[in-house]
Each structure stands twice: as C-alpha cells, then as structure tokens.
Write a protein that holds these residues in place. Structure first.
Motif, PDB file in Angstrom:
ATOM      1  N   ARG A 175       0.960  -1.491  -0.149  1.00  0.00           N
ATOM      2  CA  ARG A 175      -0.102  -0.026  -0.025  1.00  0.00           C
ATOM      3  C   ARG A 175       0.893   1.345  -0.081  1.00  0.00           C
ATOM      4  NH1 ARG A 175      -2.942  -3.373  -1.444  1.00  0.00           N
ATOM      5  NH2 ARG A 175      -4.970  -3.968  -0.667  1.00  0.00           N
ATOM      6  N   ILE A 211      -1.183  -5.525   6.368  1.00  0.00           N
ATOM      7  CA  ILE A 211      -1.549  -6.584   5.093  1.00  0.00           C
ATOM      8  C   ILE A 211      -0.502  -7.621   5.191  1.00  0.00           C
ATOM      9  CG2 ILE A 211      -1.880  -7.198   2.982  1.00  0.00           C
ATOM     10  CD1 ILE A 211      -3.295  -4.461   2.492  1.00  0.00           C
ATOM     11  N   ASP A 238       2.182 -12.119  -2.474  1.00  0.00           N
ATOM     12  CA  ASP A 238       0.773 -11.874  -2.651  1.00  0.00           C
ATOM     13  C   ASP A 238       0.043 -13.200  -2.507  1.00  0.00           C
ATOM     14  OD1 ASP A 238       1.223  -9.124  -2.453  1.00  0.00           O
ATOM     15  OD2 ASP A 238       0.916  -9.017  -4.481  1.00  0.00           O
ATOM     16  N   ASN A 279     -10.924   6.597  -0.285  1.00  0.00           N
ATOM     17  CA  ASN A 279     -10.415   5.130  -0.654  1.00  0.00           C
ATOM     18  C   ASN A 279      -9.648   4.396   0.467  1.00  0.00           C
ATOM     19  OD1 ASN A 279     -11.021   3.440  -2.648  1.00  0.00           O
ATOM     20  ND2 ASN A 279      -9.286   4.271  -4.146  1.00  0.00           N
ATOM     21  N   ASN A 280      -9.450   5.020   1.623  1.00  0.00           N
ATOM     22  CA  ASN A 280      -8.896   4.317   2.795  1.00  0.00           C
ATOM     23  C   ASN A 280     -10.079   3.856   3.764  1.00  0.00           C
ATOM     24  OD1 ASN A 280      -6.286   4.583   1.921  1.00  0.00           O
ATOM     25  ND2 ASN A 280      -5.827   6.306   3.024  1.00  0.00           N
ATOM     26  N   SER A 322     -13.176  -2.595  -1.143  1.00  0.00           N
ATOM     27  CA  SER A 322     -12.842  -3.664  -2.025  1.00  0.00           C
ATOM     28  C   SER A 322     -11.490  -4.313  -1.615  1.00  0.00           C
ATOM     29  CB  SER A 322     -12.999  -3.203  -3.443  1.00  0.00           C
ATOM     30  OG  SER A 322     -14.334  -3.405  -4.028  1.00  0.00           O
ATOM     31  N   MET A 323     -11.055  -3.814  -0.297  1.00  0.00           N
ATOM     32  CA  MET A 323      -9.901  -4.225   0.279  1.00  0.00           C
ATOM     33  C   MET A 323     -10.016  -5.127   1.639  1.00  0.00           C
ATOM     34  SD  MET A 323      -7.194  -1.279  -0.931  1.00  0.00           S
ATOM     35  CE  MET A 323      -8.097   0.094  -0.015  1.00  0.00           C
ATOM     36  N   ALA A 358      -8.004  -8.472   2.078  1.00  0.00           N
ATOM     37  CA  ALA A 358      -6.550  -8.203   2.275  1.00  0.00           C
ATOM     38  C   ALA A 358      -6.152  -7.732   3.741  1.00  0.00           C
ATOM     39  CB  ALA A 358      -5.983  -7.455   1.323  1.00  0.00           C
ATOM     40  N   SER A 359      -7.128  -6.481   4.008  1.00  0.00           N
ATOM     41  CA  SER A 359      -6.920  -5.621   5.309  1.00  0.00           C
ATOM     42  C   SER A 359      -7.310  -6.112   6.563  1.00  0.00           C
ATOM     43  CB  SER A 359      -7.682  -4.352   5.177  1.00  0.00           C
ATOM     44  OG  SER A 359      -7.018  -3.880   3.847  1.00  0.00           O
ATOM     45  N   HIS A 374      -9.000   3.162  -7.676  1.00  0.00           N
ATOM     46  CA  HIS A 374      -8.319   1.892  -7.445  1.00  0.00           C
ATOM     47  C   HIS A 374      -7.241   1.563  -8.504  1.00  0.00           C
ATOM     48  CE1 HIS A 374     -10.256  -0.079  -4.027  1.00  0.00           C
ATOM     49  NE2 HIS A 374     -11.141   0.575  -4.117  1.00  0.00           N
TER      50      HIS A 374
END
Length: 820
Positions: free
Chosen positions: A60, A69, A150, A330-331, A351-352, A355-356, A406
């Motif tokens: 990020r 992450i 990843d 976006n955070n 949409s994260m 992962a988060s 994104h």
C-alpha cells in the motif's frame, strides 16, 4: 437466531459478522478478553464478505498499511492449523502489468517502495510476465512487477475460521439478531437494542459494513461511506488455468484476474462507478446480488478480451454484481468515534477488506484494549473526517470517482475532481480570477499555484516536472527575495479557555506553553510512546485563553486528542473557531515594508520580536499578527476575522505593488519548507516518530513542572542508543533535473534504509530537497550519518544525494529574525 441466547450484558459487543467483525472478535479473545459478543443480523459473511473476490495484495502507499496486510498474510497462512477450518489461502503471488511508459515508471517506483518496506518484489519483462501468467498476451506491454508474497483466499471460509478461533477462546457469535438502536449516556456508549432484547456493553464496535453509516447515525456518529456496485464474472474452466496461477492485475485496463475452480474470476474498477443504495441499504440484503449490468461492465470486458483473447471462447458461469461500501478517500475507517466514547468503527474497506481484515482487526482490537492506536493509523483514522464528509449528496458524487481510482494512475499530487468546490475561503473568487489552480484538503479549496493565464491554469500530471514548475519557481523567488501572500485560511483554529486551561494544556503539550500573553510556542502533542499525535502553534491570548493553530486536516483529531486527555472536572473548554478566522501569511524580506505601509504598529524586532503575536491595525481592520514562518523568511501570519478578509487582502496587495508582491500557493510552500527542513504532521511527524528521532528536541521542555504526556517515554529513549536507529534526515539531490515526490526508496551505502516522506524542488537550491525516514540496524548517530553515502531510488535509477544535518538554506535561521 443461533443456539446461544442473548446475554444481558457483555464487555464488548461487535455488530457485524463479516470478515472484519470476526477478525476483531478473534483478536480481542487472542488478547485474553473473552467477554465478547458478536451480533450478525443474518448469517456470518452474508453482507459483502461472501461475494468479495478474495485478492490479497501486500503493498500500500502508506507503510503502516503495508505492515497490516503483511500481518494478514501471516495470519491467514496459519489459521487453518489453529482452527481446523480451511481458509482457501494460497500464496500464489501476483503479477501487475504496464501498458505505457508512465505505468512502468509507476511500477518501478512501486518496486523501490516495496523493497524499502521489506516486501519481496521483482521488476520483470513482458516475456517473464507471460511465463508467470501464460494465458495472457503481452505484445502491448512495457513490463511488469512480480510480488511472490501476494495471494488469494476464500472470504467465507476465512470468516468462519476467524469466528471459530474467537469462539474457542470464549466469544459468543450470535446470528439472526438485528441491532435497532445504540444506547448512550453522558457522551459514552452503554449498550445496544436488538430485535431480541437489550445488551448492556462497555464497548460497542460497529463493523456493519454497508449498514455502518446507518448504525452511526443512530448515535450521532458520522461514518462517511457509500455503497457502489462492484462487478465481476467467473468463467468456465479454461486451458492453462490452474490452482496456483498468480493473481494478475492490469490497472491500465482497470481489471484483475484470479483462478477459481479451473476458470478465471475477472473483475475491475471502472473509471466511473455506479453508486447504489441512495435511500439506504435494505435490512435483509443477505447473500443477494444486484441485477446484471453488462453496459456498466463493458469497458472491463473489452479490456479483458485484449489481455486474455481466449476469454472470447470461455463460457461465463456466473455474473456477480455485489455492492460494497467505499469511503471519500479510498482508505477504510478505523477507530473510536471522536464524539462518543467507547464506540468504535471498522468499516468502509473499499474492496480491500479481505486483504486488510487480519491486520485491521488486530489494530482495532489493540486500540480498544489500550485506549489509543498502537501504531500510525492516521491514514485510516475515523478522525480524519468531519461531519460535513457524511453529507449523502456529497458522498454519492465523490464515491463515483474514488472507486475508479483503485486502478487509475496514482500521479504525484493527484487531485480529486468530483464534489467540488466544497469549502471556500472568503478569497476563493478573487484567487480564481487570478488563475489560481486549486487543490483540496479537508474539503478546503486551496490555491496550489497561480498560472500565467487561463489556458495554463491546469495540472498536467506526470512523474517528472509538471507544467506548473516555472510558475511555482516565480512564487518561490518572490518569497525569498521580495514578498508574497499565502491564503492559509484552511488552518484549523481551536480556542482553549478556562481557569485550568494553562495547566491542562501544559500537560498535553511537550513544550512549555506557560508563557507570557503575546508569546507564540511551537509544540508537539505526544502520545504515551513519545510519538507525535500532532504538531501545532499555541498563541497565549490571556491568562486563561489560548488559540491553537493546527493543520487543515487535524481539527477533529486534535480536538478529540486534547479533550480526551483533559482531567475530569477540569475548568476548561475547547471550541473549534476555524470558520471565524482567515489566515493570510505575508512572507518575504519585504513583508515588513508592506505591513508598515498599512499599520501604525511598531513592527521592529525590539517591539515585535520573532515568536510573538499582537493585535494591530491594518487599514480599516484590526487583526492579530503572529510573527512566525513556515518558509524560513521574515513574515507574519495574519489572523483576520472572516468578514474583514477581502478588505485586508485588497489592502495588502495594493500596498505590495511597489515591492513586487504576488500571490503564492501550496506547491511553493512545500518547496520552501523542504529547503529549510521543516517537518510536517503525518509526513515526517507520526505517532511512531519521537521528537528525538525527528530532530525537534528543542521544542520539548523535559523539565517543566508537572511533566507532559510522553515524557517518561522520551526519558527512556534518551538513555537508549538504539532509539536513534530511526531518524528523520534531510537530503538534497546532486542532479538538479530530477524530480522527487515522496515515497521513493533511500539507500545508504548501497542498501535500502528508508523512504522519502516529502520531496519537492527547491528553487533556491537548484535541486530537489527531501525529508526522509531512515531505519537502520545500528544507531544513526551524527558520525554514522556523515560517513554514509546516500542515494535515492527514482523509478529504478539511483541518484546521489547529499546529507544535511543543518538546513542548507540559512542554516543559522537568521532571516526570519532580521530587523532590516
């Protein structure tokens, strides 16, 4: 409802059984807190989690988020062994490809940043990318990066596994229970009302996903998020697709791919999103999708067919159109609500969430238990937003853009275009008429620079010098050699008053603010670890009255930090007076001449020394003049009542004509402050950086009566040589043509040691200046630093840089104090 009955009370009640809520429950119990109740209105994962794509990309833009992450990947890798439930975690790696030279430059910058953050990465050719991902064509590619750490996971399985881990340590997970109200008393949460009864609670955690905004409104807490449609397809089995196929991202095409049961998941983030749920999210929207929208999906499908031609012959097994919640920047949103104690939020994951979730769940659990964040979380802190950010019309328009960001090119100083203009200073129209090009900070329209004409009043984004370079150079020159005026009205202003104001502020501030009225003190607000929660200036107006001037984005955060650290019963009030005052910064060696032409006040050093403020006449107006500088020159910050702002501005510009006065913007301000090495909050100064590491010990009074928050940590740090393994240092490039923006990797003696936190062209120095965060294996003492050879990795090109332990411009700091 599940087989567990609703308890009358619990220490912790978590609302929402998606992956984030289950992660918070898991981590609270892992920390030894078993009195946890998780309430889910439907079934676990039934809201957004179940239809998430399950991509887990480590890197990020903010190192703290990368760390969270990275922890997620470690957690997911070991969770099945702990709980006995599969998670679908597969460390398959990821490939990200570039169509253009600009995108390839961005990927090279990403690779350098990843290495600096300890993330394994490799820049590869198109042919090597095709070896990793054989089902794509690469004829139009410039290159790619490969990140082996990843992976991908099954969101529903992960959620169930986290829930089982929490249950195994005592948590109760209760499905089929809807929360209908939040109970509060005396500014704190006390419980929740459900359709099955009331539960008293010490702490309530809002992890309700798309319903988080609605839950917040029940108790007066702003959770600014809005849902938008997120579309992807799942194909039938395809030749060459296997279970270990890496995740592939093609951001220039706005698309991503991952393997699923021998076929491909293909989705993306179209440039203009489609908001959903303008009238609220239906209560029973469980395991549901929205209607197929092939028109909205068309741009993604067209680009996917270019990248993977055999998609044309593959059958589509499923079309997913699942709404998800997105935030204005976006955070995601994390932390304790600033206006309601013990009410925490973990929502808006853009949409994260998969992962988060692991790292975010741990971070929020630690925040709940410790009473404060345990690391630098400001980029996701709920206190970065204000009430006006929760306006539904504004959110609707802004979310259409942020979802598309994104995969948009992350240009340096990229400005958002939608839902603007928003907050405007009294000078907005006058500056616009002078071809000001505005940026946005905390909703404020702020002049970035002033163009020569209407045609050039724009930003042409690039990774090199941008079109405004020369215009900013002229503003910079005016400040250094003549005089310029900055509209800094966006500064937040907090009035602190009361019989106990001095004693309370002095315990919260690191510097001694118990000074004579008329003095100005620069200080940090530190946490218990000695790290910066903020930095600001304190103007003592009277015995019981102080004005705090802080950063544009910090009003909510700083108000919350100060008020939560006041002693109970203290006779003190804090009022946000930002809108009452404009700030006009008159800066440069000719500033005294301009001000003197309009005021009868004595502006000489003896009567008006540096670090003091006075109320003065200025034309017809009466203003408070504060003799401080953020540019390293003689100057005054003029605090002007809002209704007098236009008149004062007109007077200053008229009086400045003989001295060549000009307007200046925030791009010039950035270059000027970096030439001087002046630190900035959330860039160089963070909750994980202390004044000792930042080189700001002069702004700390270790011996003032009563001490201050963080003093014990600083005393311990002074005795620990290893504390200086982390340092903020100033570097200046040897190459006068290269352009830094921040985020570049820093090398010392050929090895990655840190990153550029702020970088800008220093027109006086003739090269880019940078403030960098270094983290070494040994204490970075003066001698170690002076012996080092420094380079900055600019998109794979290593540029030599010179270390400056004192500012390269006016190292003695004499110019702001001149009496010339």
């Amino acid at each position: 409802m599940s087989d567990q009955t609703l308890p009358d009370s619990a220490q912790y009640v978590i609302i929402g059984g998606g992956i984030v809520g289950c992660s918070v429950a898991y981590h609270l119990t892992k920390m030894g807190h078993s009195d946890v109740v998780l309430l889910e209105q439907g079934q676990l994962s039934c809201g957004t989690t179940w239809h998430a794509a399950g991509l887990v990309g480590q890197l990020r833009s903010h190192p703290a988020m990368t760390d969270l992450i990275r922890y997620s990947t470690e957690l997911y890798a070991g969770l099945e062994a702990e709980t006995g439930l599969g998670t679908g975690w597969n460390r398959c790696g990821s490939v990200t490809v570039a169509h253009s030279e600009d995108r390839m430059t961005m990927l090279k910058r990403t690779a350098a940043s990843a290495r600096a953050q300890g993330v394994e990465v490799e820049v590869i050719s198109p042919a090597e990318a095709q070896e990793k991902w054989p089902v794509m064509q690469v004829d139009d590619l410039e290159g790619a990066i490969w990140m082996p750490g990843d992976g991908k996971a099954n969101p529903t399985d992960l959620t169930q596994s986290l829930a089982k881990g929490a249950r195994g340590r005592g948590a109760r997970v209760i499905e089929g229970v809807q929360v209908t109200d939040i109970l509060t008393e005396n500014g704190a949460v006390t419980g929740v009302v459900t359709d099955h009864g009331t539960i008293r609670a010490e702490v309530v955690v809002n992890c309700a996903g798309q319903w988080a905004r609605k839950l917040g409104l029940m108790c007066g807490v702003d959770v600014p998020l809005h849902s938008a449609e997120h579309l992807y397809i799942v194909t039938e089995k395809m030749e060459g697709v296997h279970s270990d196929l890496p995740v592939m991202r093609d951001p220039d095409g706005y698309i991503y791919f991952k393997e699923e049961t021998g076929g491909l998941v293909m989705g993306g983030f179209e440039p203009e999103a489609k908001p959903w749920g303008m009238n609220g999210i239906p209560d029973k929207f469980f395991f549901q999708l929205l209607p197929d929208d092939w028109d909205q999906f068309e741009i993604l499908m067209d680009n996917a067919l270019i990248r993977v031609p055999q998609l044309a012959d593959a059958g589509v097994r499923e079309f997913y159109n699942g709404p998800e919640s997105f935030t204005p920047d976006n955070n995601y949103i994390l932390g304790e609500a600033p206006n309601l104690r013990n009410f925490f939020v973990g929502a808006g994951f853009n949409s994260m969430g998969i992962a988060s979730a692991g790292g975010a769940g741990r971070a929020l659990a630690e925040w709940i238990v410790e009473g404060a964040p345990t690391s630098d979380l400001f980029s996701v802190d709920i206190r970065r937003f204000a009430g006006f950010n929760n306006n539904p019309t504004w959110l609707h328009d802004r979310i259409k853009e942020t979802l598309g960001l994104h995969y948009a090119m992350p240009w340096p100083n990229r400005e958002l275009d939608t839902a603007r203009p928003f907050r405007r200073s009294p000078l907005y129209d006058r500056l616009a008429a002078k071809h000001a090009v505005f940026g946005s900070k905390m909703g404020w329209e702020r002049a970035n620079f002033f163009a020569e004409d209407a045609v050039s009043a724009r930003i042409d984004y690039s990774f090199g010098r941008q079109n405004w370079h020369d215009a900013v150079g002229a503003e910079h020159k005016a400040v250094r050699e003549g005089v310029a005026l900055f509209d800094q009205t966006s500064f937040a202003k907090l009035m602190v008053q009361g019989r106990d104001a001095c004693a309370q502020l002095n315990r919260i501030c690191a510097a001694n603010i118990d000074v004579a009225p008329g003095r100005t003190v620069y200080t940090g607000l530190l946490n218990a670890r000695g790290g910066y929660e903020s930095d600001l200036t304190v103007l003592r107006l009277g015995r019981y009255k102080f004005l705090l001037i802080t950063g544009s984005a910090q009003a909510v955060h700083d108000t919350d930090w100060i008020t939560r650290n006041l002693d109970e019963g203290a006779h003190v009030t804090l009022t946000d007076v930002t809108s009452a005052w404009s700030v006009l910064a008159l800066m440069g060696p000719k500033s005294r001449d301009v001000l003197g032409a309009l005021s009868k006040a004595d502006l000489g050093n003896e009567a008006f020394p540096f670090g003091t403020h006075r109320e003065i006449d200025l034309g017809y107006a009466t203003v408070r003049a504060n003799r401080m500088t953020y540019v390293g020159e003689l100057g005054w910050e003029l605090l002007v009542p809002s209704e007098f702002t236009v008149g004062v501005y007109e007077d200053l510009m008229r009086a400045g004509v003989p001295h060549g006065i000009r307007d200046a913007g925030y791009y010039a301000l950035e270059g000027l402050r970096l030439e001087k090495g002046f630190r900035a909050w959330s860039r160089e100064l963070t909750p994980d950086v202390t004044p000792l590491q930042a080189g700001l010990s002069f702004a700390v009074d270790m011996h003032k009566p009563g001490g201050f928050i963080g003093r014990d940590a600083l005393l311990a740090a002074e005795a620990d040589p290893n504390h200086l393994c982390k340092r903020i240092v100033q570097l200046v490039l040897d190459d006068g043509d290269a352009q830094l923006w921040g985020g570049e990797a820093v090398l010392m003696d050929g090895a990655e040691i840190g990153e550029v936190r702020s970088g800008a062209y220093g027109h006086t120095l003739g090269a880019c200046a940078a403030l960098c965060l270094l983290t070494g294996d040994v204490p970075l003492t003066r001698d170690v630093l002076k012996a080092g050879r420094f380079e900055i990795d600019l998109a794979g090109k290593k540029l030599s840089a010179k270390l400056h332990l004192r500012s390269p411009y006016d190292p003695a700091g004499a110019r702001p104090k001149t009496d010339g």
